[in-house]
Write a protein that holds these residues in place. Structure first.
Motif, PDB file in Angstrom:
ATOM      1  N   THR A  85       0.841  -1.196   0.000  1.00 48.05           N
ATOM      2  CA  THR A  85       0.000   0.000   0.000  1.00 48.05           C
ATOM      3  C   THR A  85       0.878   1.248   0.000  1.00 48.05           C
ATOM      4  OG1 THR A  85      -1.598  -1.258   1.289  1.00 48.05           O
ATOM      5  CG2 THR A  85      -1.899   1.121   1.245  1.00 48.05           C
ATOM      6  N   GLN A  89       1.359   4.068  -3.092  1.00 47.59           N
ATOM      7  CA  GLN A  89       1.111   5.497  -2.888  1.00 47.59           C
ATOM      8  C   GLN A  89       2.344   6.320  -3.247  1.00 47.59           C
ATOM      9  OE1 GLN A  89      -1.403   4.501   1.034  1.00 47.59           O
ATOM     10  NE2 GLN A  89      -1.172   6.685   0.777  1.00 47.59           N
ATOM     11  N   HIS A  92       2.945   6.316  -6.988  1.00 49.24           N
ATOM     12  CA  HIS A  92       1.995   7.187  -7.663  1.00 49.24           C
ATOM     13  C   HIS A  92       2.400   8.656  -7.538  1.00 49.24           C
ATOM     14  CE1 HIS A  92      -1.641   9.758  -7.468  1.00 49.24           C
ATOM     15  NE2 HIS A  92      -1.768   9.243  -8.664  1.00 49.24           N
ATOM     16  N   GLU A  93       2.819   9.057  -6.354  1.00 50.37           N
ATOM     17  CA  GLU A  93       3.206  10.467  -6.158  1.00 50.37           C
ATOM     18  C   GLU A  93       4.457  10.799  -6.976  1.00 50.37           C
ATOM     19  OE1 GLU A  93       1.429  12.812  -4.627  1.00 50.37           O
ATOM     20  OE2 GLU A  93      -0.035  11.209  -4.314  1.00 50.37           O
ATOM     21  N   LEU A 119      -7.482   3.424  -2.735  1.00 54.26           N
ATOM     22  CA  LEU A 119      -6.636   4.524  -2.274  1.00 54.26           C
ATOM     23  C   LEU A 119      -7.141   5.869  -2.781  1.00 54.26           C
ATOM     24  CD1 LEU A 119      -3.196   2.811  -2.888  1.00 54.26           C
ATOM     25  CD2 LEU A 119      -4.493   2.905  -0.768  1.00 54.26           C
ATOM     26  N   THR A 121      -5.887   8.759  -2.603  1.00 56.44           N
ATOM     27  CA  THR A 121      -4.895   9.623  -3.239  1.00 56.44           C
ATOM     28  C   THR A 121      -4.663   9.241  -4.705  1.00 56.44           C
ATOM     29  OG1 THR A 121      -3.295   8.160  -2.243  1.00 56.44           O
ATOM     30  CG2 THR A 121      -3.535  10.326  -1.240  1.00 56.44           C
ATOM     31  N   LEU A 122      -5.115   8.033  -5.046  1.00 53.69           N
ATOM     32  CA  LEU A 122      -4.871   7.589  -6.413  1.00 53.69           C
ATOM     33  C   LEU A 122      -6.027   7.923  -7.365  1.00 53.69           C
ATOM     34  CD1 LEU A 122      -2.447   6.125  -5.204  1.00 53.69           C
ATOM     35  CD2 LEU A 122      -2.957   4.231  -6.697  1.00 53.69           C
ATOM     36  N   GLY A 255      -6.332   3.766   2.479  1.00 52.44           N
ATOM     37  CA  GLY A 255      -4.863   3.752   2.405  1.00 52.44           C
ATOM     38  C   GLY A 255      -4.174   4.355   3.610  1.00 52.44           C
TER      39      GLY A 255
END
Ligand code: TYD
Ligand code: MG
Length: 435
Positions: A85, A89, A92-93, A119, A121-122, A255
């Motif tokens: 996880t 994240q 992705h960032e 998630l 943030t995704l 997440g």
């Protein structure tokens, strides 16, 4: 007997032949080797490459201020703790500005997509910069990376990778070592940052007897207490940053969320009750406020119980013995249960005074002064000793509403708005309990 002798002669002959072959091939090897290039210190380029930041500040700080280009790092921890996880994240960032390849060797791409959907943030993340594969064959992963040259390569997990045509067995320590060696070369030669995940064994070491730890640039442990949903990211080795640095997250439905203000979180759980004492310790560059909880009860056993977690068992027994000797309370007839809140582990002796207070407070069933913190060591002779670098601890404690400091008589304190209560020896601790 004769057979034995024959055998020995045969093996000695083999040895000689091997040596001859060895010497021969070594000479040949030297003949065909290029000389290494030597340069002076002055000509070494010291311009550090900019670090790769994710914007997830708890991550960026723990890795030493962003990832170093061309480094190989390991994230390890218990299964299910949140490694995949976290990496999804982070990947992705980072993919917002860099090219990232994510090799999921454990989970199928469908499972990975399922996680990504959870998630928050995704959301809105159709990034061409972040590409996935479920290939687990290392040579193919390395060839892809060499051809495509991503900035970041994630392999989750390394134990699930295998090498075709290798002399070592898949999953063996030999193969793990070979894989780490090949990835190290890839990261250095192609300047690709590589993050691999590794399982941890019950004994708390990365599976494959520490093999990986020695070979890589940095190792981070993701740890946590399940009840609490808090996850700690801890640097245990870092060629490019401080070790023992801690990052905090909370595992939620969508997440891992950062917990930048861990002390607010910790202090909100603290009860003002008998048996509770607040202490503060440095974890990396951060002061952390922790609650010590003691429960003492008249024992019905000939050998009273001592159940301790989060602190060295012997340290609690020692403080109990010191109190018994100099304060004359019969702790040896009591069962003692002792823990540190939040699943933290305390190593040093800065929490001695807090330990003594927690024990006394439970024994007398009287709480300590509200919003107080105990900072001091205790010697075998029952003297309260000052601790170093108390300034940071006090400053952080004040931020969270601590108003009373319980310290050694000769503790130097430069500046504080708190009330200070000083103690020369353990006997004086009784003054807080109406004794
Ligand atoms: P995972 O990242 O798969 O752990 P690891 O890679 O270390 O084995 O985490 C799995 C656990 O996290 C699982 O118990 C489900 C939980 N989880 C959440 O609570 N919220 C989430 O958003 C996600 C993705 C997982
Ligand atoms: Mg995983």
């Amino acid at each position: 007997m004769a057979f034995d002798t024959d055998d020995r002669v045969a093996s000695a002959t083999m040895q000689i032949i091997e040596n001859v072959i060895d010497a021969h091939s070594t000479t040949k090897m030297y003949a065909h080797t290029q000389t290494a290039q030597l340069i002076s210190l002055d000509s070494i380029d010291t311009q550090p490459l900019p670090r790769i930041l994710s914007g997830i500040s708890e991550w960026d700080r723990v890795v030493g201020g962003g990832l170093v280009p061309g480094s190989l790092i390991v994230i390890t921890g218990d299964p299910g703790i949140g490694k995949s996880t976290l990496l999804l994240q982070v990947a992705h960032e980072i993919a917002k500005t860099k090219r990232v390849f994510y090799f999921s060797t454990e989970e199928s791409l469908q499972q990975l997509k399922g996680r990504a959907i959870r998630l928050s943030t995704l959301k809105n993340a159709p990034s061409d910069n972040l590409l996935f594969s479920d290939s687990a064959e290392l040579t193919s992963i390395i060839t892809t990376a060499k051809n495509e040259k991503p900035d970041l390569l994630v392999i989750d997990s390394i134990q699930n990778c295998y090498i075709n045509n290798a002399n070592t067995l898949p999953g063996s320590v030999g193969q793990l070592r070979e894989a780490a060696f090949q990835l190290m070369r890839l990261s250095k030669e192609y300047n690709i940052t590589i993050i691999i995940t590794g399982h941890i064994t019950k004994e708390g070491i990365i599976a494959g007897p520490k093999t990986l730890e020695h070979m890589v640039d940095a190792v981070f442990y993701l740890q946590g207490e399940d009840r609490w949903q808090t996850r700690m990211l801890r640097a245990v080795k870092n060629r490019f940053g401080a070790i023992n640095e801690l990052g905090f997250f909370c595992m939620e439905q969508n997440g891992l969320q950062e917990v930048p203000n861990i002390n607010a979180h910790l202090i909100s759980e603290i009860s003002h009750a008998p048996g509770s004492a607040i202490v503060s310790i440095m974890e990396g560059s951060r002061p952390i406020l922790l609650e010590l909880q003691a429960l003492t009860n008249a024992s019905k056993l000939t050998m009273p119980q001592r159940v301790v977690s989060g602190l060295d068992h012997k340290q609690v027994v020692l403080i109990a013995a010191i109190l018994e000797k100099y304060v004359k309370i019969k702790l040896s007839m009591q069962d003692i249960f002792f823990k540190v809140s939040g699943g933290f582990k305390i190593k040093g002796s800065e929490s001695d005074l807090g330990t003594a207070f927690a024990l006394l407070s439970s024994y007398f069933q009287e709480p300590l002064p509200e919003k107080s913190i105990a900072l001091g060591e205790i010697s075998l002779t029952g003297q309260i000793k000052p601790i170093n670098n108390i300034g940071h601890l006090i400053k952080e404690a004040e931020k969270f509403g601590i108003t009373t400091l319980l310290v050694a008589k000769n503790q130097t304190i430069e500046k504080t708005s708190c009330t200070i209560k000083r103690f020369h020896n353990v006997y004086e601790l009784l003054s807080l309990f109406g004794q």
